[in-house]
Design a protein around this motif. Structure first.
Motif, PDB file in Angstrom:
ATOM      1  N   MET A 254      20.613  -1.809   9.758  1.00  0.00           N
ATOM      2  CA  MET A 254      21.801  -2.137   9.003  1.00  0.00           C
ATOM      3  C   MET A 254      21.465  -3.217   7.988  1.00  0.00           C
ATOM      4  O   MET A 254      20.768  -4.177   8.296  1.00  0.00           O
ATOM      5  CB  MET A 254      22.897  -2.639   9.933  1.00  0.00           C
ATOM      6  N   VAL A 255      21.971  -3.052   6.784  1.00  0.00           N
ATOM      7  CA  VAL A 255      21.756  -4.013   5.703  1.00  0.00           C
ATOM      8  C   VAL A 255      23.086  -4.255   5.000  1.00  0.00           C
ATOM      9  O   VAL A 255      23.795  -3.301   4.677  1.00  0.00           O
ATOM     10  CB  VAL A 255      20.730  -3.467   4.681  1.00  0.00           C
ATOM     11  N   LEU A 256      23.431  -5.503   4.779  1.00  0.00           N
ATOM     12  CA  LEU A 256      24.604  -5.843   3.984  1.00  0.00           C
ATOM     13  C   LEU A 256      24.148  -6.067   2.548  1.00  0.00           C
ATOM     14  O   LEU A 256      23.130  -6.709   2.311  1.00  0.00           O
ATOM     15  CB  LEU A 256      25.291  -7.086   4.513  1.00  0.00           C
ATOM     16  N   ALA A 257      24.908  -5.533   1.613  1.00  0.00           N
ATOM     17  CA  ALA A 257      24.569  -5.672   0.201  1.00  0.00           C
ATOM     18  C   ALA A 257      25.857  -5.826  -0.591  1.00  0.00           C
ATOM     19  O   ALA A 257      26.956  -5.613  -0.074  1.00  0.00           O
ATOM     20  CB  ALA A 257      23.798  -4.447  -0.277  1.00  0.00           C
ATOM     21  N   GLN A 258      25.706  -6.206  -1.839  1.00  0.00           N
ATOM     22  CA  GLN A 258      26.867  -6.279  -2.706  1.00  0.00           C
ATOM     23  C   GLN A 258      26.519  -5.671  -4.051  1.00  0.00           C
ATOM     24  O   GLN A 258      25.392  -5.736  -4.513  1.00  0.00           O
ATOM     25  CB  GLN A 258      27.379  -7.695  -2.861  1.00  0.00           C
ATOM     26  N   GLY A 259      27.519  -5.057  -4.655  1.00  0.00           N
ATOM     27  CA  GLY A 259      27.347  -4.451  -5.958  1.00  0.00           C
ATOM     28  C   GLY A 259      28.183  -5.172  -6.978  1.00  0.00           C
ATOM     29  O   GLY A 259      28.945  -6.085  -6.661  1.00  0.00           O
ATOM     30  N   GLY A 260      28.039  -4.741  -8.214  1.00  0.00           N
ATOM     31  CA  GLY A 260      28.831  -5.352  -9.272  1.00  0.00           C
ATOM     32  C   GLY A 260      28.185  -6.595  -9.827  1.00  0.00           C
ATOM     33  O   GLY A 260      27.051  -6.572 -10.295  1.00  0.00           O
ATOM     34  N   LEU A 261      28.872  -7.689  -9.738  1.00  0.00           N
ATOM     35  CA  LEU A 261      28.470  -8.962 -10.325  1.00  0.00           C
ATOM     36  C   LEU A 261      27.193  -9.509  -9.697  1.00  0.00           C
ATOM     37  O   LEU A 261      27.042  -9.495  -8.477  1.00  0.00           O
ATOM     38  CB  LEU A 261      29.611  -9.957 -10.138  1.00  0.00           C
ATOM     39  N   ASN A 262      26.293  -9.982 -10.526  1.00  0.00           N
ATOM     40  CA  ASN A 262      25.082 -10.643 -10.052  1.00  0.00           C
ATOM     41  C   ASN A 262      25.479 -11.846  -9.180  1.00  0.00           C
ATOM     42  O   ASN A 262      26.326 -12.642  -9.574  1.00  0.00           O
ATOM     43  CB  ASN A 262      24.270 -11.104 -11.266  1.00  0.00           C
TER      44      ASN A 262
ATOM     45  N   VAL B 179      27.704  -1.718   3.177  1.00  0.00           N
ATOM     46  CA  VAL B 179      26.886  -1.704   4.391  1.00  0.00           C
ATOM     47  C   VAL B 179      25.989  -0.484   4.256  1.00  0.00           C
ATOM     48  O   VAL B 179      26.475   0.621   4.021  1.00  0.00           O
ATOM     49  CB  VAL B 179      27.746  -1.566   5.669  1.00  0.00           C
ATOM     50  N   VAL B 180      24.691  -0.677   4.374  1.00  0.00           N
ATOM     51  CA  VAL B 180      23.743   0.428   4.298  1.00  0.00           C
ATOM     52  C   VAL B 180      23.171   0.631   5.696  1.00  0.00           C
ATOM     53  O   VAL B 180      22.563  -0.270   6.261  1.00  0.00           O
ATOM     54  CB  VAL B 180      22.608   0.123   3.292  1.00  0.00           C
ATOM     55  N   LEU B 181      23.399   1.814   6.244  1.00  0.00           N
ATOM     56  CA  LEU B 181      22.904   2.153   7.572  1.00  0.00           C
ATOM     57  C   LEU B 181      21.748   3.132   7.418  1.00  0.00           C
ATOM     58  O   LEU B 181      21.906   4.184   6.798  1.00  0.00           O
ATOM     59  CB  LEU B 181      24.008   2.789   8.414  1.00  0.00           C
ATOM     60  N   MET B 182      20.598   2.764   7.969  1.00  0.00           N
ATOM     61  CA  MET B 182      19.428   3.642   7.920  1.00  0.00           C
ATOM     62  C   MET B 182      19.210   4.188   9.316  1.00  0.00           C
ATOM     63  O   MET B 182      18.891   3.437  10.237  1.00  0.00           O
ATOM     64  CB  MET B 182      18.222   2.868   7.427  1.00  0.00           C
ATOM     65  N   THR B 183      19.421   5.502   9.458  1.00  0.00           N
ATOM     66  CA  THR B 183      19.307   6.132  10.765  1.00  0.00           C
ATOM     67  C   THR B 183      18.141   7.109  10.762  1.00  0.00           C
ATOM     68  O   THR B 183      17.478   7.292   9.744  1.00  0.00           O
ATOM     69  CB  THR B 183      20.607   6.883  11.111  1.00  0.00           C
TER      70      THR B 183
END
Length: 133
Positions: A1-9, A61-65
């Motif tokens: 699991m990885v938390l990320a954000q998009g949009g604004l730097n 949230v990026v889930l790598m399964t």
């Protein structure tokens, strides 16, 4: 699991915070100077700037399964509770390599920023051999 954000730097979030703080300080100075009243409006301006920055950010949230990669959206002002499926990506989709405090990556056609805390969690799942599942 990885938390990320998009949009604004993520580095621009600080600019919103500081511009709210400085704008409020300048407004208070033109109204009559510092004091408890000035401190209150400065804090309010900084919080307003941070709030405004959150309007321009999308949370992911990026889930790598072992079957693929799933990208989910979660709320701007709440805990990490997924609210919407953004994309299902094929097995072996890579996010990296990631480096720096805020690593920039492209996933599901969206530019995402991943904090260093999550860099160790970013590994592409191995492609299963034919006949395995």
């Amino acid at each position: 699991m990885v938390l990320a954000q998009g949009g604004l730097n993520p580095w621009l979030q600080s600019a919103f915070f500081l511009s709210g703080l400085i704008g409020a300080r300048l407004a208070v100075a033109s109204w009559g100077g510092p004091g408890v009243f000035g401190l209150f409006w400065s804090v309010l301006g900084a919080v307003g700037g941070a709030f405004l920055a959150n309007v321009f950010i999308s949370r992911r949230v990026v889930l790598m399964t072992d079957r693929g990669v799933v990208v989910l959206e979660y709320g701007r002002f709440s805990t990490v509770k997924p609210t919407r499926l953004v994309a299902r990506l094929p097995l072996g989709t890579a996010m990296g390599p990631l480096s720096g405090l805020w690593a920039r990556t492209e996933l599901a056609g969206e530019r995402l920023w991943v904090h260093r805390r999550w860099h160790g969690s970013v590994t592409a799942p191995a492609v299963p051999h034919v006949g395995e599942r």
